[in-house]
Motif scaffolding. Structure first.
Motif, PDB file in Angstrom:
ATOM      1  N   VAL A   1      54.296  46.728  38.045  1.00 31.39           N
ATOM      2  CA  VAL A   1      52.935  46.739  37.494  1.00 31.39           C
ATOM      3  C   VAL A   1      52.266  45.378  37.711  1.00 31.39           C
ATOM      4  CG1 VAL A   1      51.583  46.915  35.365  1.00 31.39           C
ATOM      5  CG2 VAL A   1      53.437  48.533  35.801  1.00 31.39           C
ATOM      6  N   ALA A   2      52.991  44.293  37.439  1.00 27.67           N
ATOM      7  CA  ALA A   2      52.437  42.946  37.614  1.00 27.67           C
ATOM      8  C   ALA A   2      52.059  42.703  39.076  1.00 27.67           C
ATOM      9  CB  ALA A   2      53.442  41.897  37.146  1.00 27.67           C
ATOM     10  N   ARG A   3      52.950  43.024  39.981  1.00 32.41           N
ATOM     11  CA  ARG A   3      52.715  42.803  41.416  1.00 32.41           C
ATOM     12  C   ARG A   3      51.544  43.658  41.915  1.00 32.41           C
ATOM     13  NH1 ARG A   3      54.121  45.239  46.039  1.00 32.41           N
ATOM     14  NH2 ARG A   3      54.550  43.971  47.871  1.00 32.41           N
ATOM     15  N   ASP A   4      51.535  44.943  41.560  1.00 24.79           N
ATOM     16  CA  ASP A   4      50.459  45.832  42.005  1.00 24.79           C
ATOM     17  C   ASP A   4      49.101  45.388  41.470  1.00 24.79           C
ATOM     18  OD1 ASP A   4      52.356  47.324  43.345  1.00 24.79           O
ATOM     19  OD2 ASP A   4      52.383  48.971  41.887  1.00 24.79           O
ATOM     20  N   THR A   5      49.076  44.886  40.243  1.00 21.21           N
ATOM     21  CA  THR A   5      47.820  44.389  39.663  1.00 21.21           C
ATOM     22  C   THR A   5      47.333  43.160  40.420  1.00 21.21           C
ATOM     23  OG1 THR A   5      48.429  45.263  37.492  1.00 21.21           O
ATOM     24  CG2 THR A   5      46.701  43.567  37.554  1.00 21.21           C
ATOM     25  N   ARG A   6      48.241  42.233  40.723  1.00 18.82           N
ATOM     26  CA  ARG A   6      47.863  41.033  41.481  1.00 18.82           C
ATOM     27  C   ARG A   6      47.301  41.405  42.839  1.00 18.82           C
ATOM     28  NH1 ARG A   6      50.152  38.895  45.541  1.00 18.82           N
ATOM     29  NH2 ARG A   6      52.233  39.692  45.121  1.00 18.82           N
ATOM     30  N   ILE A   7      47.981  42.289  43.534  1.00 14.97           N
ATOM     31  CA  ILE A   7      47.531  42.700  44.873  1.00 14.97           C
ATOM     32  C   ILE A   7      46.166  43.385  44.785  1.00 14.97           C
ATOM     33  CG2 ILE A   7      48.017  44.286  46.776  1.00 14.97           C
ATOM     34  CD1 ILE A   7      51.020  43.623  46.311  1.00 14.97           C
ATOM     35  N   ARG A   8      45.983  44.260  43.802  1.00 15.71           N
ATOM     36  CA  ARG A   8      44.710  44.967  43.646  1.00 15.71           C
ATOM     37  C   ARG A   8      43.561  43.981  43.369  1.00 15.71           C
ATOM     38  NH1 ARG A   8      46.525  48.452  40.350  1.00 15.71           N
ATOM     39  NH2 ARG A   8      45.751  47.541  38.419  1.00 15.71           N
ATOM     40  N   LEU A   9      43.814  42.982  42.502  1.00 13.57           N
ATOM     41  CA  LEU A   9      42.785  41.982  42.207  1.00 13.57           C
ATOM     42  C   LEU A   9      42.478  41.124  43.432  1.00 13.57           C
ATOM     43  CD1 LEU A   9      43.824  40.894  38.610  1.00 13.57           C
ATOM     44  CD2 LEU A   9      41.704  42.059  39.274  1.00 13.57           C
ATOM     45  N   PHE A  10      43.508  40.702  44.165  1.00 17.98           N
ATOM     46  CA  PHE A  10      43.277  39.918  45.387  1.00 17.98           C
ATOM     47  C   PHE A  10      42.434  40.726  46.377  1.00 17.98           C
ATOM     48  CE2 PHE A  10      47.113  36.742  45.456  1.00 17.98           C
ATOM     49  CZ  PHE A  10      46.542  36.051  44.414  1.00 17.98           C
ATOM     50  N   ARG A  11      42.781  41.991  46.587  1.00 17.53           N
ATOM     51  CA  ARG A  11      42.029  42.816  47.548  1.00 17.53           C
ATOM     52  C   ARG A  11      40.584  43.023  47.094  1.00 17.53           C
ATOM     53  NH1 ARG A  11      46.901  46.953  48.871  1.00 17.53           N
ATOM     54  NH2 ARG A  11      47.895  45.629  50.442  1.00 17.53           N
ATOM     55  N   GLU A  12      40.389  43.235  45.790  1.00 16.35           N
ATOM     56  CA  GLU A  12      39.037  43.455  45.277  1.00 16.35           C
ATOM     57  C   GLU A  12      38.152  42.233  45.495  1.00 16.35           C
ATOM     58  OE1 GLU A  12      36.679  44.077  41.048  1.00 16.35           O
ATOM     59  OE2 GLU A  12      38.828  44.456  41.122  1.00 16.35           O
ATOM     60  N   HIS A  13      38.660  41.043  45.218  1.00 20.68           N
ATOM     61  CA  HIS A  13      37.828  39.846  45.267  1.00 20.68           C
ATOM     62  C   HIS A  13      37.836  39.127  46.615  1.00 20.68           C
ATOM     63  CE1 HIS A  13      36.740  40.214  41.134  1.00 20.68           C
ATOM     64  NE2 HIS A  13      38.005  40.259  40.764  1.00 20.68           N
TER      65      HIS A  13
ATOM     66  N   GLY B   1      38.571  40.798  49.767  1.00 23.87           N
ATOM     67  CA  GLY B   1      38.219  41.686  50.869  1.00 23.87           C
ATOM     68  C   GLY B   1      39.057  41.421  52.103  1.00 23.87           C
ATOM     69  N   SER B   2      38.410  41.261  53.236  1.00 25.43           N
ATOM     70  CA  SER B   2      39.121  41.106  54.509  1.00 25.43           C
ATOM     71  C   SER B   2      39.854  39.767  54.630  1.00 25.43           C
ATOM     72  CB  SER B   2      38.140  41.259  55.673  1.00 25.43           C
ATOM     73  OG  SER B   2      37.162  40.229  55.622  1.00 25.43           O
ATOM     74  N   TYR B   3      39.582  38.822  53.748  1.00 29.55           N
ATOM     75  CA  TYR B   3      40.297  37.543  53.800  1.00 29.55           C
ATOM     76  C   TYR B   3      41.765  37.699  53.384  1.00 29.55           C
ATOM     77  CZ  TYR B   3      36.013  34.986  54.591  1.00 29.55           C
ATOM     78  OH  TYR B   3      34.864  34.507  55.141  1.00 29.55           O
ATOM     79  N   TYR B   4      42.070  38.761  52.648  1.00 26.06           N
ATOM     80  CA  TYR B   4      43.433  38.951  52.144  1.00 26.06           C
ATOM     81  C   TYR B   4      44.147  40.032  52.938  1.00 26.06           C
ATOM     82  CZ  TYR B   4      47.271  39.890  48.896  1.00 26.06           C
ATOM     83  OH  TYR B   4      48.498  40.052  48.333  1.00 26.06           O
ATOM     84  N   SER B   5      45.261  39.643  53.532  1.00 29.13           N
ATOM     85  CA  SER B   5      46.125  40.615  54.197  1.00 29.13           C
ATOM     86  C   SER B   5      47.562  40.268  53.822  1.00 29.13           C
ATOM     87  CB  SER B   5      45.928  40.589  55.716  1.00 29.13           C
ATOM     88  OG  SER B   5      46.240  39.321  56.221  1.00 29.13           O
ATOM     89  N   GLY B   6      48.367  41.252  53.745  1.00 25.58           N
ATOM     90  CA  GLY B   6      49.730  41.032  53.281  1.00 25.58           C
ATOM     91  C   GLY B   6      49.772  41.255  51.792  1.00 25.58           C
ATOM     92  N   ASP B   7      50.887  40.932  51.181  1.00 27.81           N
ATOM     93  CA  ASP B   7      50.968  41.166  49.749  1.00 27.81           C
ATOM     94  C   ASP B   7      51.627  40.014  48.990  1.00 27.81           C
ATOM     95  OD1 ASP B   7      53.585  41.451  50.474  1.00 27.81           O
ATOM     96  OD2 ASP B   7      53.783  43.518  49.789  1.00 27.81           O
ATOM     97  N   SER B   8      51.806  38.885  49.651  1.00 26.84           N
ATOM     98  CA  SER B   8      52.455  37.754  48.974  1.00 26.84           C
ATOM     99  C   SER B   8      51.425  36.912  48.222  1.00 26.84           C
ATOM    100  CB  SER B   8      53.199  36.879  49.983  1.00 26.84           C
ATOM    101  OG  SER B   8      52.281  36.129  50.756  1.00 26.84           O
ATOM    102  N   PHE B   9      51.908  36.197  47.208  1.00 27.37           N
ATOM    103  CA  PHE B   9      51.038  35.282  46.481  1.00 27.37           C
ATOM    104  C   PHE B   9      50.505  34.206  47.423  1.00 27.37           C
ATOM    105  CE2 PHE B   9      50.317  31.277  44.334  1.00 27.37           C
ATOM    106  CZ  PHE B   9      49.363  31.649  43.405  1.00 27.37           C
ATOM    107  N   ASP B  10      51.370  33.666  48.294  1.00 27.02           N
ATOM    108  CA  ASP B  10      50.940  32.618  49.225  1.00 27.02           C
ATOM    109  C   ASP B  10      49.817  33.102  50.130  1.00 27.02           C
ATOM    110  OD1 ASP B  10      52.686  30.747  48.182  1.00 27.02           O
ATOM    111  OD2 ASP B  10      54.273  31.193  49.625  1.00 27.02           O
ATOM    112  N   ALA B  11      49.873  34.368  50.558  1.00 20.70           N
ATOM    113  CA  ALA B  11      48.793  34.922  51.384  1.00 20.70           C
ATOM    114  C   ALA B  11      47.492  34.971  50.588  1.00 20.70           C
ATOM    115  CB  ALA B  11      49.158  36.317  51.880  1.00 20.70           C
ATOM    116  N   GLY B  12      47.573  35.325  49.303  1.00 21.09           N
ATOM    117  CA  GLY B  12      46.390  35.356  48.454  1.00 21.09           C
ATOM    118  C   GLY B  12      45.830  33.974  48.208  1.00 21.09           C
TER     119      GLY B  12
END
Length: 172
Positions: A62-74, A76-87
């Protein structure tokens, strides 16, 4: 560089006004293991005197999916991958791109640097506010839900805005 202080901005659909996004959420995601969200501020008033509520979820998925969803929402195309470092890298890239694009009154992503002070001043010069009153509140660090104030016009609106400003200034 491991700390980025940024705000969020948006542009109306016609590509015109740049507006600050008012976020009042309290979310903490720790090591993709724990998610804390709720209304509690980190102060004694919220902890002991207000009817605030926060929920801690000890569930890595749940924590990981929430982080990824928030990164993708804010981001957009700048975020790819799913790691914190990528975000984290994406936030820096998006903020840097906005420093350039905002000079042309266009935003390239939601995040915008708030520090150093020269970046914050630049951002304030580009963000549109409904009124001088709302800009004053923003500059002294007070957030107001402008949509709820906007429905009041004339003497009633002026009186409400004056009382809010008096209360804010009395606390400074």
């Amino acid at each position: 560089k491991r700390v980025v202080v940024c705000g969020l901005v948006n542009q109306d659909s016609s590509g015109g006004l740049v507006k600050a996004i008012y976020v009042h959420s309290k979310v903490i995601i720790a090591d993709d293991r724990v998610l804390v969200c709720g209304s509690t501020n980190l102060d004694n008033v919220s902890f002991f005197y207000s009817s605030e509520l926060s929920l801690a979820i000890h569930n890595g998925a749940v924590a990981r999916d929430t982080r990824i969803r928030l990164f993708r929402e804010h981001l957009g195309s700048y975020y790819s991958g799913d790691s914190f470092d990528a975000g984290f890298s994406a936030f820096n890239k998006a903020c840097t791109a906005n420093l350039v694009s905002l000079k042309l009154n266009v935003i390239s992503a939601r995040p915008a640097y708030l520090v150093p002070a020269v970046n914050y001043s630049f951002l304030l010069s580009k963000v549109s506010y409904r009124s001088l009153f709302s800009k004053t509140l923003a500059k002294i660090g007070v957030q107001a839900q402008l949509d709820s104030l906007a429905k009041f016009s004339g003497r009633v609106g002026d009186t409400i805005r004056q009382k809010i400003l008096e209360n804010v200034l009395a606390k400074l």
